[in-house]
Design a protein around this motif. Structure first.
Motif, mmCIF file in Angstrom:
data_model
loop_
_atom_site.group_PDB
_atom_site.id
_atom_site.type_symbol
_atom_site.label_atom_id
_atom_site.label_comp_id
_atom_site.label_asym_id
_atom_site.label_seq_id
_atom_site.Cartn_x
_atom_site.Cartn_y
_atom_site.Cartn_z
ATOM 1 N N TRP A 23 0.872 -1.186 0.000
ATOM 2 C CA TRP A 23 0.000 0.000 0.000
ATOM 3 C C TRP A 23 0.905 1.230 0.000
ATOM 4 O O TRP A 23 1.544 1.545 0.972
ATOM 5 N N TRP A 24 0.987 1.963 -1.137
ATOM 6 C CA TRP A 24 1.872 3.114 -1.245
ATOM 7 C C TRP A 24 1.261 4.302 -0.527
ATOM 8 O O TRP A 24 0.091 4.608 -0.696
ATOM 9 N N GLN A 25 2.067 4.997 0.257
ATOM 10 C CA GLN A 25 1.601 6.189 0.956
ATOM 11 C C GLN A 25 2.340 7.440 0.503
ATOM 12 O O GLN A 25 1.732 8.470 0.319
ATOM 13 N N THR A 26 3.642 7.378 0.378
ATOM 14 C CA THR A 26 4.436 8.559 0.100
ATOM 15 C C THR A 26 5.303 8.309 -1.118
ATOM 16 O O THR A 26 5.948 7.284 -1.212
ATOM 17 N N THR A 176 13.947 0.279 10.756
ATOM 18 C CA THR A 176 12.603 0.315 11.309
ATOM 19 C C THR A 176 12.650 -0.213 12.732
ATOM 20 O O THR A 176 13.560 -0.968 13.107
ATOM 21 N N GLN A 188 3.783 0.238 8.459
ATOM 22 C CA GLN A 188 4.619 1.235 7.801
ATOM 23 C C GLN A 188 6.075 1.049 8.193
ATOM 24 O O GLN A 188 6.413 0.903 9.370
ATOM 25 N N GLN A 190 9.463 2.768 8.542
ATOM 26 C CA GLN A 190 9.999 4.118 8.678
ATOM 27 C C GLN A 190 11.471 4.039 9.041
ATOM 28 O O GLN A 190 11.851 3.360 9.996
ATOM 29 N N ASP A 215 9.332 5.641 3.097
ATOM 30 C CA ASP A 215 8.543 5.178 4.243
ATOM 31 C C ASP A 215 7.241 4.512 3.796
ATOM 32 O O ASP A 215 6.145 4.985 4.107
ATOM 33 N N PRO A 216 7.311 3.382 3.074
ATOM 34 C CA PRO A 216 6.095 2.760 2.538
ATOM 35 C C PRO A 216 5.329 1.992 3.609
ATOM 36 O O PRO A 216 5.861 1.614 4.652
ATOM 37 N N THR A 217 4.033 1.772 3.330
ATOM 38 C CA THR A 217 3.208 0.866 4.120
ATOM 39 C C THR A 217 3.035 -0.414 3.316
ATOM 40 O O THR A 217 2.599 -0.376 2.168
#
Length: 748
Positions: A23-26, A176, A188, A190, A215-217
């Protein structure tokens, strides 16, 4: 009525992404390429190059500056080279013809080179002393000045910039904090990274996937032990680090709601983010006695309150629980007060009412305009029926109330000039000019761009505005305008007025119209329009805005205009800081004559004891012996009530007056203002109506009856107030204040 969010579709989208495994966030930051080269072509071409262009403190940089003479004559240009503070120049090896100012960090080079491909170049050794972590991209700027010997010596200046990246290599402090995650649950990743940006990340998830996202989820579809590798890159270097992550099959319950504060009856979707080895079973308790076994259910509450939502998931390895609190309330109660009809060109006033839970109001006026706030003032510029929709908001939803408004023809005014080129004998009243005639529109094939030009340093901002107006007209093959002193006075007065009273409009703070201000300043020729602008720091920006605005463009490019006056005000305590005005006149147009214009918008209905302020505008100063007189009419009988000789503000006069003070009885009257010199009437206003109501609080005297002595006849003695009183609100004219053009504050 409530507004819903499409969260159900979002839940399916999220589930699909989790099934896909990520799931892409950034988005990953892009790393620009620093070539270390820049070129400026022209009669004398300029080249800058740096080697290397990406450096860190302690590195050496070689800067090359190369000039090529493409003209047929010997050239003697001047080069000013601005160096960043982080670069140290070795001044002991300065090339011939170059000087360096250590305080300003500017190197000046005065080369001389031959015609036809003559070349001069210098090499500058630099050392990187420091790095700015917040701004690693630094500019080396070169300013080239060339001289042209013509009838008048001219100097041209051009600028060239070349970026150099001066920073610190990236360092991965940790990948992480996660050591163990549930299977299928989105988590996520990070990283803790230091160093100069921009920084991009590439994640190798240990199951064959490569993710170029900061920082992907992500979610894993199989249990196991995975070695995660992170690569971090900035313009200087790429570094990497690994981390071990264990994915377990045990269940882990987790969910979010699309809205934790909802209204009664409003569906709320609970988005399942649980993980664990399949198959999984779900058990939802919504806190109101209702349950569900769906992965991401949608539920509506029928009563207000606070509900605890309980999710339990199970698989072969055990069960897990998660909790959340949903607050359910009522959408606000709201209504509005709004007139059913309004004339075009006159303001429509609306007022919203709601309960204490309302957090905001939104007005949709039906013509594309939207306002926020409990009250609204809007002017329709065309006839028709418009549906006004008021939306009241609170944390639980919204309530919408609508009303139809009929817009009558009304009287639409414009500040476009009445242009008459014939030699007409006589004069035209201000009101005739305000009604105006539309000028022919001037179409643009592409947006107009007004480039700044080099002007003499002793020119004021207003004088520069005059120059740019004529420069714009020149580009449309129109003759230049004459700068007229009286128009300058009118323009400057209006810019000062807007700044002092913090408004942006064509009607002055004293209620004056532009054409009236021209008379006040002493310009008696034809009126040809007014243009205003605010928020622009430079005059060429204001002219560019005017030419790109269709309504302003017809004024600026008015082919009948012959004269112009300009005004400029800068006031850092005013809302828009910079204010500009241009007043246009026509020497051959029909001259203006002043009128007594009443400041009135509605029929007044005060009691006889209520002080009423009678207001009007007159653009000229009164001469010795002249006065304004207020008359009351009942039938054909005229009664002189009071007089005034001094304005309250600018061209605005005001007479505060209570009819009871001069024994005027309740009833229907008409009132009028006359300009007199002795008994001679020089000018007079239109008649206006007023209804005087009885004051029920006044005592009723008992009449005394005598047999022999008749009651004396009392003649009311008019009283003159001590002086004009400035009204407590902005005066409003008989006709609505018509804006010349759109008056939204332009973005500079």
């Amino acid at each position: 009525m409530t507004l819903r969010k499409p969260w159900l579709l979002v839940s399916f989208f999220i589930v699909g992404l989790i099934v896909a495994g990520i799931w892409w966030q950034t988005q990953a930051a892009s790393i620009p390429a620093y070539t270390g080269y820049a070129r400026l072509d022209g009669p004398i071409s300029l080249e800058l190059s740096a080697s290397p262009a990406v450096v860190t403190p302690g590195d050496n940089v070689t800067l090359f500056v190369r000039l090529t003479n493409n003209t047929g004559t010997t050239a003697t240009p001047a080069i000013s080279l601005y160096l960043p503070a982080s670069l140290h120049l070795q001044t002991a090896v300065l090339p011939m013809g170059a000087t360096f100012n250590i305080q300003t960090r500017v190197l000046t080079w005065l080369p001389v080179f031959a015609a036809d491909e003559g070349v001069q170049e210098i090499t500058l050794p630099l050392r990187v002393e420091t790095a700015d972590l917040q701004q690693p991209e630094q500019m080396v700027t070169a300013v080239l000045q060339t001289h042209h010997e013509t009838a008048v010596a001219e100097t041209a200046s051009t600028q060239l910039e070349m970026p150099i990246w001066i920073g610190i290599a990236p360092q991965i402090n940790s990948v992480t904090d996660l050591v163990q995650v549930p299977l299928g649950q989105p988590v996520q990743l990070q990283a803790n990274i230091s160093g100069s940006g921009p920084v991009s990340q590439v994640w190798y998830l240990g199951d064959g996937r490569r993710v170029e996202v900061n920082d992907p989820t992500v979610a894993y579809s199989l249990a196991g032990v995975y070695q995660i590798t992170l690569e971090v890159t900035n313009p200087l270097q790429t570094v990497s680090r690994t981390h071990i992550l264990t994915v377990v099959p045990h269940p882990s319950a987790q969910f979010v709601a699309d809205d934790w504060s909802v209204g009664v009856g409003q569906p709320v979707t609970f988005l399942n983010q649980s993980g664990g080895q399949s198959p999984l079973s779900y058990s939802w308790d919504f806190g109101d006695g209702q349950t569900s076994d769906q992965p991401s259910p949608t539920h509506s509450y029928t009563l207000p309150g606070t509900y605890q939502v309980h999710l339990t998931i199970r698989n072969d390895f055990g069960e897990a629980e998660a909790f959340g609190m949903v607050t359910v309330g009522m959408p606000p109660q709201a209504d509005m007060s709004l007139a059913d009809s309004v004339p075009a060109g006159q303001p429509l006033y609306g007022q919203a009412f709601g309960d204490d839970s309302v957090t905001g109001y939104v007005w949709e006026m039906g013509d594309g305009r939207i306002y926020e706030g409990p009250s609204v003032t809007h002017t329709y510029r065309q006839m028709g029926d418009f549906y006004v929709l008021l939306t009241a908001l609170n944390e639980f939803g919204n309530t919408q109330v609508g009303r139809w408004v009929h817009v009558d023809p009304g009287v639409l005014l414009t500040y476009l000039p009445l242009v008459l080129r014939e030699n007409v004998v006589g004069e035209t009243a201000v009101e005739d000019v305000l009604a105006g005639l539309d000028l022919e529109p001037v179409e643009l094939s592409e947006p107009f761009v007004m480039e700044p030009v080099d002007l003499p340093a002793n020119l004021t901002q207003a004088e520069q505005l005059y120059y740019y107006i004529n420069l714009a007209r020149q580009q449309f093959d129109l003759p230049p305008l004459n700068q007229v002193y009286t128009l300058n006075i009118a323009a400057q007065q209006h810019t000062d007025d807007m700044s002092i009273f913090a408004y942006t409009a064509h009607m002055g703070a004293d209620g004056s119209y532009p054409a009236e201000r021209l008379l006040t300043a002493g310009y008696a020729q034809g009126y040809a329009g007014e243009a205003t602008a605010w928020g622009f720091e430079h005059p060429y920006e204001a002219v560019e805005f005017w030419v790109n605005s269709p309504a302003h463009r017809r004024i600026i490019l008015n082919r009948f205009a012959t004269d112009v006056g300009v005004g400029y005000t800068v006031n850092f305590t005013a809302p828009n800081v910079w204010y500009w005005t241009a007043e246009f006149g026509d020497t051959y147009g029909v001259p203006l004559s002043p009128v007594v214009r009443l400041q009135e918008s509605t029929i007044m209905s005060p009691t006889v004891t209520t002080p009423v302020e009678y207001r009007w505008n007159w653009p000229l100063p009164l001469q010795s012996g002249q006065e304004f007189v207020l008359y009351f009419y009942q039938g054909r009988q005229a009664v002189r009530m009071a007089s005034a000789t001094q304005p309250a503000l600018g061209s605005l006069y005001a007479l505060p007056f209570a009819a009871y003070d001069v024994a005027v009885e309740p009833g229907e009257y008409q009132w009028q203002i006359k300009l007199q010199q002795g008994q001679t009437v020089l000018a007079e206003s239109a008649l206006s109506s007023i209804v005087l109501l009885p004051d029920l609080n006044l005592p009723t005297p008992t009449p005394e009856v005598t047999a022999t002595v008749p009651a004396p006849t009392v003649t009311p003695t008019p009283t003159t107030p001590s002086g004009p009183i400035w009204p407590t609100e902005t005066p409003r004219p008989t006709l609505p204040p018509p804006p010349v053009f759109p008056t939204a504050t332009p973005a500079p």
